[in-house]
Write a protein that holds these residues in place. Structure first.
Motif, short mmCIF file in Angstrom:
data_model
loop_
_atom_site.label_atom_id
_atom_site.label_comp_id
_atom_site.label_asym_id
_atom_site.label_seq_id
_atom_site.Cartn_x
_atom_site.Cartn_y
_atom_site.Cartn_z
N ARG A 91 8.76 23.92 -30.47
CA ARG A 91 9.13 22.64 -31.50
C ARG A 91 9.36 21.35 -30.69
O ARG A 91 9.22 20.42 -31.18
CB ARG A 91 10.35 23.27 -32.35
N VAL B 255 11.71 27.39 -29.26
CA VAL B 255 12.32 26.20 -29.00
C VAL B 255 11.37 25.32 -28.11
O VAL B 255 11.32 23.97 -28.55
CB VAL B 255 13.65 26.69 -27.99
N HIS C 122 20.76 24.50 -30.25
CA HIS C 122 20.47 23.03 -30.36
C HIS C 122 19.13 22.93 -31.10
O HIS C 122 17.97 23.43 -30.30
CB HIS C 122 20.41 22.35 -29.13
N GLU C 123 19.07 21.92 -32.13
CA GLU C 123 17.98 21.95 -33.10
C GLU C 123 16.84 20.76 -32.37
O GLU C 123 17.67 19.56 -32.33
CB GLU C 123 18.36 21.67 -34.24
N ARG D 34 14.79 19.17 -33.74
CA ARG D 34 14.48 18.07 -34.85
C ARG D 34 15.48 16.83 -34.73
O ARG D 34 15.28 15.90 -35.26
CB ARG D 34 14.84 18.85 -36.23
N TYR D 35 16.72 17.11 -33.87
CA TYR D 35 17.70 16.05 -33.82
C TYR D 35 17.18 15.03 -32.58
O TYR D 35 17.85 14.07 -32.27
CB TYR D 35 19.11 16.63 -33.53
N GLY E 296 23.29 25.26 -34.71
CA GLY E 296 23.20 26.70 -35.37
C GLY E 296 23.91 27.71 -34.51
O GLY E 296 24.61 27.42 -33.52
N GLY F 117 18.63 28.46 -29.14
CA GLY F 117 18.55 28.17 -30.65
C GLY F 117 19.64 27.33 -31.21
O GLY F 117 19.41 26.97 -32.18
#
Length: 241
Positions: free
Chosen positions: A26, A23, A94-95, A97-98, A193, A92
């Motif tokens: 990323r 996390v 909360h992504e 990429r958002y 997710g 994991g």
């Protein structure tokens, strides 16, 4: 224009060793500075967060997710260059990429707080509780418990106030506090997710659920009797505050 470099990302973590490194990596790839608050984990969450490049704080005892978030917000607010503060989970769900999408939605809405909203998640019982709280508070927010939130400095001041320290969770009580301060909040739809490992701190047992429901009802009741929130007799139809 807000860029990821303007945003400090705060991640409270308790025994998130399997996921925290990924996390953090990323999020850092987006250009954000990451602050992980290790809530006295019993595994190597702290070491993995440091290895992934996060500024990592370790609490001396398990204080709970909201206290960990506040510690991270307070520390990040003292560092130069941060005008905005984003909270997210390290498990994991909360992504990262958002995050750019949340930033753009925040700029469009002009709100003090932007919530990454995923109301379709959770059990039937949890969704029923959310609908009940939404009706009682008239906040106009569908996903009341999402911790994937972007705050500006005005919202941050409210969260770090004496009243903010009395709260136990980053959900209904925080939203009521922001409304009392005259601050605005909006939602942006995202997908979340499944939790990769571990379990929810709030919904781990029926005792925890009962404690959560009781405290939330107390905050709503206080909001009513102080006259600072809409009473149940007022008309419905309020939009997001």
């Amino acid at each position: 224009m807000i860029t990821p470099f303007d945003v400090a990302v705060i991640i409270p973590a308790l025994n998130e060793a399997p996921t925290i490194g990924s996390v953090v990596e990323r999020v850092r790839q987006l250009g954000c500075t990451v602050y992980v608050v290790d809530d006295n984990s019993g595994d190597d969450t702290f070491e993995r967060a440091v290895a992934a490049g996060a500024t990592t704080l370790r609490l001396p005892y398990t204080a709970g997710a909201w206290m960990a978030v506040q510690a991270g917000l307070r520390h990040a607010s003292r560092q130069a260059g941060h005008g905005y503060f984003l909270t997210m989970d390290g498990d994991g769900q909360h992504e990262p990429r958002y995050i750019p999408d949340l930033i753009r939605a925040y700029e469009r809405e002009g709100a003090n707080t932007l919530i990454g909203s995923c109301p379709q998640r959770g059990s039937r019982a949890r969704k029923l509780a959310w609908r009940l709280f939404a009706r009682l508070t008239r906040l106009g927010i569908v996903d009341l418990t999402s911790g994937f939130r972007l705050y500006d400095r005005k919202a941050l001041d409210a969260l770090l106030s004496g009243e903010g320290t009395l709260l136990d969770y980053q959900d209904v009580g925080v939203l009521l506090l922001l409304r009392r301060r005259g601050l605005t909040c909006r939602e942006y739809p995202i997908c979340m997710g499944e939790r990769v490992s571990g379990h929810s701190r709030i919904f781990d047992s029926w005792l925890d659920v009962g404690r959560y429901m009781m405290k939330t009802f107390i905050w709503i009741f206080v909001d009513w009797i102080t006259g600072r929130g809409p009473s149940p007799r007022k008309q419905e139809g309020h939009d997001a505050f």
